[in-house]
Motif scaffolding. Structure first.
Motif, mmCIF file in Angstrom:
data_model
loop_
_atom_site.group_PDB
_atom_site.id
_atom_site.type_symbol
_atom_site.label_atom_id
_atom_site.label_comp_id
_atom_site.label_asym_id
_atom_site.label_seq_id
_atom_site.Cartn_x
_atom_site.Cartn_y
_atom_site.Cartn_z
ATOM 1 N N LEU A 45 -0.417 10.066 6.406
ATOM 2 C CA LEU A 45 0.616 9.446 7.247
ATOM 3 C C LEU A 45 1.891 9.236 6.451
ATOM 4 O O LEU A 45 1.847 8.894 5.255
ATOM 5 C CB LEU A 45 0.107 8.097 7.778
ATOM 6 C CG LEU A 45 -1.204 8.160 8.585
ATOM 7 C CD1 LEU A 45 -1.656 6.741 8.939
ATOM 8 C CD2 LEU A 45 -1.052 9.010 9.819
ATOM 9 N N SER A 46 3.033 9.384 7.120
ATOM 10 C CA SER A 46 4.328 9.151 6.485
ATOM 11 C C SER A 46 4.877 7.775 6.829
ATOM 12 O O SER A 46 4.409 7.105 7.761
ATOM 13 C CB SER A 46 5.336 10.221 6.944
ATOM 14 O OG SER A 46 5.074 11.447 6.288
ATOM 15 N N GLY A 47 5.905 7.369 6.097
ATOM 16 C CA GLY A 47 6.596 6.116 6.371
ATOM 17 C C GLY A 47 7.811 6.375 7.235
ATOM 18 O O GLY A 47 7.840 7.329 8.020
ATOM 19 N N GLY A 48 8.816 5.504 7.095
ATOM 20 C CA GLY A 48 10.034 5.661 7.878
ATOM 21 C C GLY A 48 9.956 4.920 9.209
ATOM 22 O O GLY A 48 8.994 4.217 9.513
ATOM 23 N N ASN A 49 11.012 5.108 10.037
ATOM 24 C CA ASN A 49 11.114 4.380 11.310
ATOM 25 C C ASN A 49 10.468 5.099 12.490
ATOM 26 O O ASN A 49 10.183 4.494 13.512
ATOM 27 C CB ASN A 49 12.599 4.137 11.622
ATOM 28 C CG ASN A 49 13.263 3.345 10.508
ATOM 29 O OD1 ASN A 49 12.729 2.341 10.044
ATOM 30 N ND2 ASN A 49 14.397 3.843 10.019
ATOM 31 N N SER A 89 6.568 -1.035 1.723
ATOM 32 C CA SER A 89 5.266 -0.363 1.552
ATOM 33 C C SER A 89 4.846 0.416 2.798
ATOM 34 O O SER A 89 4.835 -0.133 3.905
ATOM 35 C CB SER A 89 4.191 -1.408 1.230
ATOM 36 O OG SER A 89 2.898 -0.840 1.389
ATOM 37 N N ASN A 90 4.464 1.668 2.614
ATOM 38 C CA ASN A 90 3.938 2.452 3.741
ATOM 39 C C ASN A 90 2.514 2.014 4.086
ATOM 40 O O ASN A 90 2.084 2.126 5.239
ATOM 41 C CB ASN A 90 3.983 3.954 3.438
ATOM 42 C CG ASN A 90 5.402 4.495 3.412
ATOM 43 O OD1 ASN A 90 6.324 3.850 3.916
ATOM 44 N ND2 ASN A 90 5.583 5.660 2.823
ATOM 45 N N VAL A 91 1.780 1.502 3.056
ATOM 46 C CA VAL A 91 0.450 0.940 3.359
ATOM 47 C C VAL A 91 0.606 -0.208 4.352
ATOM 48 O O VAL A 91 -0.127 -0.345 5.318
ATOM 49 C CB VAL A 91 -0.230 0.424 2.071
ATOM 50 C CG1 VAL A 91 -1.424 -0.464 2.396
ATOM 51 C CG2 VAL A 91 -0.655 1.574 1.191
ATOM 52 N N THR A 145 11.076 15.735 2.798
ATOM 53 C CA THR A 145 9.894 15.374 3.579
ATOM 54 C C THR A 145 8.913 14.682 2.644
ATOM 55 O O THR A 145 8.891 14.988 1.441
ATOM 56 C CB THR A 145 9.252 16.611 4.257
ATOM 57 O OG1 THR A 145 8.311 16.179 5.241
ATOM 58 C CG2 THR A 145 8.594 17.533 3.249
ATOM 59 N N GLY A 146 8.164 13.729 3.160
ATOM 60 C CA GLY A 146 7.377 12.894 2.262
ATOM 61 C C GLY A 146 8.364 12.281 1.280
ATOM 62 O O GLY A 146 9.417 11.772 1.677
ATOM 63 N N SER A 147 8.030 12.374 -0.008
ATOM 64 C CA SER A 147 9.030 11.989 -1.024
ATOM 65 C C SER A 147 9.364 13.181 -1.900
ATOM 66 O O SER A 147 9.539 13.072 -3.126
ATOM 67 C CB SER A 147 8.523 10.796 -1.844
ATOM 68 O OG SER A 147 8.565 9.607 -1.067
HETATM 69 C C1 6PG Z 1 9.252 7.664 3.436
HETATM 70 C C2 6PG Z 1 8.971 8.698 4.494
HETATM 71 C C3 6PG Z 1 10.068 9.701 4.631
HETATM 72 C C4 6PG Z 1 10.367 9.764 6.117
HETATM 73 C C5 6PG Z 1 11.706 10.413 6.380
HETATM 74 C C6 6PG Z 1 12.090 10.211 7.858
HETATM 75 O O1 6PG Z 1 8.290 7.051 2.971
HETATM 76 O O2 6PG Z 1 10.428 7.413 3.156
HETATM 77 O O3 6PG Z 1 7.736 9.265 4.363
HETATM 78 O O4 6PG Z 1 9.767 10.979 4.152
HETATM 79 O O5 6PG Z 1 9.343 10.488 6.802
HETATM 80 O O6 6PG Z 1 12.679 9.815 5.538
HETATM 81 O O7 6PG Z 1 12.236 8.825 8.076
HETATM 82 P P1 6PG Z 1 12.559 8.261 9.559
HETATM 83 O O8 6PG Z 1 11.285 8.391 10.342
HETATM 84 O O9 6PG Z 1 12.955 6.830 9.335
HETATM 85 O O10 6PG Z 1 13.671 9.106 10.098
#
Ligand code: 6PG
Length: 242
Positions: A45-49, A89-91, A145-147
């Motif tokens: 799973l990724s982070g972000g909004n 934290s993404n966790v 993407t990711g980091s």
């Molecule tokens: C992170 C994310 C990052 C994210 C993109 C898009 O931990 O920063 O995994 O790779 O997926 O930056 O972010 P948004 O969903 O906020 O546009």
């Protein structure tokens, strides 16, 4: 470096709510398909909004019995090197948006309070399922993407499955990320993108000349893409399924 240049399925949705609904439905069907074939299903799973509402819809489906969450191994496509209760934290995102609704899935993650972050990358890599069944990604306006960030040597890593990033241009600077090798090995990738601010990076990711070091999001090119219409605004019609 990965050589996949064929574009996977591209779905364009009119707005963020439709994007969440369509991508959640696709991921749910993917989970159900994997669990018909194998004992467990692993998802990075990724982070972000963008992904929070998607995680909530998937958790609600698990809580409703549409799949057995106890057979799911959740892990992180990337994580910031911060304690698990930190706002970055993404966790914490996954715990609050998925596990708070359905606590059955197993969660595999790096330890943000580890003393040696480079060493923790190896500990996390050893704990990951290989290959991962599904990697869920977003992309940044710079094409990361990711980091995995443009021009960074870590974006070209094809030996290790997890890299430690110490100079992320997107704060915070210290992170772990699945590598190009892990994305190449993944059984499936789905990338979910919203916002016109991503349109230029997305056009490079899906249709631009193959140069994943410059645009790491190209590493997901072979996967499935769920795009909000603003993000897809610079794509040619030929790539789109809807
Ligand atoms: C992170 C994310 C990052 C994210 C993109 C898009 O931990 O920063 O995994 O790779 O997926 O930056 O972010 P948004 O969903 O906020 O546009």
């Amino acid at each position: 470096m990965a050589t996949a240049q064929v574009v996977g399925d591209v779905f364009v949705e009119p707005d963020a709510n439709a994007l969440t609904a369509a991508s959640s439905r696709w991921i749910l069907k993917h989970i159900q398909h994997v669990l018909r074939e194998r004992e467990r299903c692993s998802i990075a799973l990724s982070g972000g909004n963008t992904p929070g509402p998607i995680y909530r819809q998937l958790a609600e489906a698990g809580a409703a019995g549409e799949y057995d969450g106890s057979r799911l191994d959740l892990c992180l496509a990337d994580e910031r090197c911060v304690p698990a209760d930190h706002a970055d934290s993404n966790v914490r995102l996954v715990r609050e948006s998925w596990l708070a609704i359905d606590s059955k899935p197993n969660l595999i993650c790096p330890r943000g309070d580890a003393q040696d972050w480079a060493a923790e990358a190896k500990v996390y890599a050893a704990a990951l399922p290989e290959p991962i069944d599904l990697v869920l990604l977003g992309i940044g306006p710079d094409g990361h993407t990711g980091s995995l960030f443009p021009g960074a040597s870590t974006a070209a890593e094809m030996e290790q499955t997890v890299v430690y990033v110490s100079d992320s241009p997107k704060p915070p600077p210290h992170r772990w990320s699945l590598s190009a090798r892990a994305l190449q090995d993944a059984r499936a990738i789905v990338t979910i993108v919203a916002g016109a601010g991503k349109a230029e990076a997305l056009a490079r990711a899906i249709e631009g000349p193959w140069d994943p070091l410059a645009t790491p999001a190209q590493l997901a090119r072979r996967g499935t893409w769920f795009l909000e219409s603003g993000a897809a605004s610079l794509l040619t019609r030929s790539n789109q399924n809807s």
